[in-house]
Design a protein around this motif. Sequence first.
Motif, PDB file in Angstrom:
ATOM      1  N   ILE A   1       3.935  -9.520   1.960  1.00  0.00           N
ATOM      2  CA  ILE A   1       4.219  -8.348   1.130  1.00  0.00           C
ATOM      3  C   ILE A   1       4.944  -7.304   1.972  1.00  0.00           C
ATOM      4  CG2 ILE A   1       2.199  -8.659  -0.361  1.00  0.00           C
ATOM      5  CD1 ILE A   1       0.845  -6.401   1.259  1.00  0.00           C
ATOM      6  N   ASP A   2       5.542  -6.325   1.303  1.00  0.00           N
ATOM      7  CA  ASP A   2       6.097  -5.153   1.982  1.00  0.00           C
ATOM      8  C   ASP A   2       4.999  -4.112   2.069  1.00  0.00           C
ATOM      9  OD1 ASP A   2       8.644  -6.233   2.286  1.00  0.00           O
ATOM     10  OD2 ASP A   2       9.247  -5.602   0.276  1.00  0.00           O
ATOM     11  N   PHE A   3       4.418  -3.975   3.254  1.00  0.00           N
ATOM     12  CA  PHE A   3       3.280  -3.063   3.424  1.00  0.00           C
ATOM     13  C   PHE A   3       3.799  -1.703   3.866  1.00  0.00           C
ATOM     14  CE2 PHE A   3      -0.442  -1.261   5.540  1.00  0.00           C
ATOM     15  CZ  PHE A   3      -1.432  -1.560   4.619  1.00  0.00           C
ATOM     16  N   PRO A   4       3.482  -0.607   3.129  1.00  0.00           N
ATOM     17  CA  PRO A   4       4.001   0.717   3.482  1.00  0.00           C
ATOM     18  C   PRO A   4       3.400   1.252   4.778  1.00  0.00           C
ATOM     19  CG  PRO A   4       2.412   0.873   1.679  1.00  0.00           C
ATOM     20  CD  PRO A   4       2.642  -0.591   1.908  1.00  0.00           C
ATOM     21  N   THR A   5       4.254   1.730   5.659  1.00  0.00           N
ATOM     22  CA  THR A   5       3.799   2.233   6.963  1.00  0.00           C
ATOM     23  C   THR A   5       2.799   3.370   6.811  1.00  0.00           C
ATOM     24  OG1 THR A   5       5.916   1.618   7.958  1.00  0.00           O
ATOM     25  CG2 THR A   5       4.566   3.229   9.151  1.00  0.00           C
ATOM     26  N   ARG A   6       3.042   4.259   5.857  1.00  0.00           N
ATOM     27  CA  ARG A   6       2.180   5.444   5.709  1.00  0.00           C
ATOM     28  C   ARG A   6       0.735   5.064   5.401  1.00  0.00           C
ATOM     29  NH1 ARG A   6       4.594   4.666   0.835  1.00  0.00           N
ATOM     30  NH2 ARG A   6       3.220   4.746  -0.994  1.00  0.00           N
ATOM     31  N   ALA A   7       0.530   3.866   4.822  1.00  0.00           N
ATOM     32  CA  ALA A   7      -0.818   3.475   4.412  1.00  0.00           C
ATOM     33  C   ALA A   7      -1.771   3.399   5.591  1.00  0.00           C
ATOM     34  CB  ALA A   7      -0.772   2.138   3.679  1.00  0.00           C
ATOM     35  N   VAL A   8      -1.273   3.019   6.760  1.00  0.00           N
ATOM     36  CA  VAL A   8      -2.135   2.895   7.937  1.00  0.00           C
ATOM     37  C   VAL A   8      -2.666   4.254   8.362  1.00  0.00           C
ATOM     38  CG1 VAL A   8      -2.194   2.203  10.374  1.00  0.00           C
ATOM     39  CG2 VAL A   8      -0.972   0.810   8.718  1.00  0.00           C
ATOM     40  N   PHE A   9      -1.888   5.297   8.141  1.00  0.00           N
ATOM     41  CA  PHE A   9      -2.281   6.631   8.576  1.00  0.00           C
ATOM     42  C   PHE A   9      -3.017   7.406   7.475  1.00  0.00           C
ATOM     43  CE2 PHE A   9       1.458   5.275  10.914  1.00  0.00           C
ATOM     44  CZ  PHE A   9       1.046   5.459  12.221  1.00  0.00           C
ATOM     45  N   GLU A  10      -2.828   7.010   6.227  1.00  0.00           N
ATOM     46  CA  GLU A  10      -3.516   7.690   5.132  1.00  0.00           C
ATOM     47  C   GLU A  10      -4.908   7.133   4.901  1.00  0.00           C
ATOM     48  OE1 GLU A  10      -0.854   7.234   1.879  1.00  0.00           O
ATOM     49  OE2 GLU A  10       0.509   8.831   2.550  1.00  0.00           O
ATOM     50  N   GLY A  11      -5.110   5.852   5.173  1.00  0.00           N
ATOM     51  CA  GLY A  11      -6.415   5.214   5.030  1.00  0.00           C
ATOM     52  C   GLY A  11      -6.517   4.096   6.037  1.00  0.00           C
ATOM     53  N   SER A  12      -7.327   4.285   7.076  1.00  0.00           N
ATOM     54  CA  SER A  12      -7.261   3.395   8.238  1.00  0.00           C
ATOM     55  C   SER A  12      -8.426   2.427   8.371  1.00  0.00           C
ATOM     56  CB  SER A  12      -7.168   4.241   9.518  1.00  0.00           C
ATOM     57  OG  SER A  12      -6.068   5.114   9.449  1.00  0.00           O
ATOM     58  N   THR A  13      -9.298   2.334   7.367  1.00  0.00           N
ATOM     59  CA  THR A  13     -10.401   1.376   7.469  1.00  0.00           C
ATOM     60  C   THR A  13      -9.988   0.035   6.878  1.00  0.00           C
ATOM     61  OG1 THR A  13     -11.379   1.912   5.314  1.00  0.00           O
ATOM     62  CG2 THR A  13     -12.062   3.269   7.205  1.00  0.00           C
ATOM     63  N   VAL A  14     -10.755  -0.995   7.212  1.00  0.00           N
ATOM     64  CA  VAL A  14     -10.492  -2.325   6.678  1.00  0.00           C
ATOM     65  C   VAL A  14     -10.488  -2.293   5.153  1.00  0.00           C
ATOM     66  CG1 VAL A  14     -11.468  -4.641   6.425  1.00  0.00           C
ATOM     67  CG2 VAL A  14     -11.337  -3.586   8.690  1.00  0.00           C
ATOM     68  N   ALA A  15     -11.482  -1.641   4.570  1.00  0.00           N
ATOM     69  CA  ALA A  15     -11.594  -1.595   3.114  1.00  0.00           C
ATOM     70  C   ALA A  15     -10.413  -0.866   2.481  1.00  0.00           C
ATOM     71  CB  ALA A  15     -12.907  -0.919   2.707  1.00  0.00           C
ATOM     72  N   GLU A  16      -9.990   0.240   3.069  1.00  0.00           N
ATOM     73  CA  GLU A  16      -8.874   1.006   2.513  1.00  0.00           C
ATOM     74  C   GLU A  16      -7.565   0.233   2.591  1.00  0.00           C
ATOM     75  OE1 GLU A  16     -10.382   5.583   3.405  1.00  0.00           O
ATOM     76  OE2 GLU A  16      -9.478   4.401   5.012  1.00  0.00           O
ATOM     77  N   LEU A  17      -7.343  -0.456   3.703  1.00  0.00           N
ATOM     78  CA  LEU A  17      -6.114  -1.244   3.840  1.00  0.00           C
ATOM     79  C   LEU A  17      -6.116  -2.432   2.885  1.00  0.00           C
ATOM     80  CD1 LEU A  17      -5.652  -1.190   7.722  1.00  0.00           C
ATOM     81  CD2 LEU A  17      -4.545   0.244   6.002  1.00  0.00           C
ATOM     82  N   ALA A  18      -7.290  -3.014   2.652  1.00  0.00           N
ATOM     83  CA  ALA A  18      -7.384  -4.129   1.700  1.00  0.00           C
ATOM     84  C   ALA A  18      -7.009  -3.668   0.295  1.00  0.00           C
ATOM     85  CB  ALA A  18      -8.794  -4.714   1.714  1.00  0.00           C
ATOM     86  N   GLN A  19      -7.415  -2.474  -0.075  1.00  0.00           N
ATOM     87  CA  GLN A  19      -7.061  -1.944  -1.387  1.00  0.00           C
ATOM     88  C   GLN A  19      -5.551  -1.769  -1.517  1.00  0.00           C
ATOM     89  OE1 GLN A  19      -9.306   1.637  -1.963  1.00  0.00           O
ATOM     90  NE2 GLN A  19     -11.272   0.589  -2.072  1.00  0.00           N
ATOM     91  N   VAL A  20      -4.903  -1.352  -0.410  1.00  0.00           N
ATOM     92  CA  VAL A  20      -3.449  -1.197  -0.439  1.00  0.00           C
ATOM     93  C   VAL A  20      -2.777  -2.551  -0.608  1.00  0.00           C
ATOM     94  CG1 VAL A  20      -1.420  -0.435   0.860  1.00  0.00           C
ATOM     95  CG2 VAL A  20      -3.530   0.896   0.956  1.00  0.00           C
TER      96      VAL A  20
END
Length: 330
Positions: free
Chosen positions: A229-248
């Motif tokens: 997938i195309d994963f947005p760079t900002r997502a790592v800095f807006e939500g940095s937990t395993v669960a938050e990244l999985a939701q993205v």
Amino acid sequence: MRLVPVGVVGELYVGGTGVARGYGGRPDLTAECFVPDPYGPAGARLHRTGDLVRLLPGGDVDFVGRRDGQVKIRGHRVETGEIKSMLDDHPAVRDSVVITVDDASGRASLAAYWVPVPGAGDPGELRETLVAHCAARLPDHMVPSALAPIASVLLNANGKLDRAALPHPDREAPDEAVAPRGVVEERIAEIFEDLLGGPADSHSHFFREGGNSILAIRLIAEIQQTFDIDFPTRAVFEGSTVAELAQVVEAEVRAEIDRMSQEDLETWHPSPAHSAAEDERPLTGPARRSSTRRGRPCAGVEADDDPGPAARRARASDSRVREVSAGAGR
């Protein structure tokens, strides 16, 4: 050299007629600490005090710490005095000190010690309050990894902090580790473990576990390659937990399906490998709609039981999430 706004931490320079001409017999130190004054007359000098201060709205100068308190944490330059100032602002803290210690992997991390005011309450509860206090006001890389209460800040014979007198800043683990929930979180937790060199669970925070901007680039690349997938760079800095990244990840997959036309949706099928052996472990978040694969019914579902376009699209999203997750595990 540039002036900083009111309230911003900067180094204190002293100028005027009372400034000395330098250090006797120390031309090297004189050159370092006595510099030309860009705001004064020709030939004027400023003395670099090494003190970190901030100018308050009323005109007073608030001492924050020393310039030699600057350290490097996860690729960021950090003024420990700024963290100390934030801790000292809390009404339950009488004094504090912030130092660097090496974590289990040998990387530098921040440890804070605080002297509570009388009647401050339970140290454990206060610790959690101070962590939240810092997290709400400081970047992630400046939030101390360990905090411990002390009776007083002890100084050595030279009037400097006696580091040897400080207790070991034991890191308090969370009350209970939360295992990754679903295949997407499992894959991301594995990436965390590969990059950070330690166990990861659903609540593991990338930057607080030792991640930095360089490792964040690798994290994004791994997620993109793993899930295609195309994963947005900002997502790592807006939500940095395993669960938050999985939701993205799941949201990106569903967005991919939403961009498909109805005609494409009706003709698309999961890959043969996924269709033959679909990972039936639960998805995370809201991704528990149906096990029906897009474009063709699952066993026990009649072909003419068409639930409608919206439901077909939702089922297709679930199927695509499972497909990329199953592919990530191969």
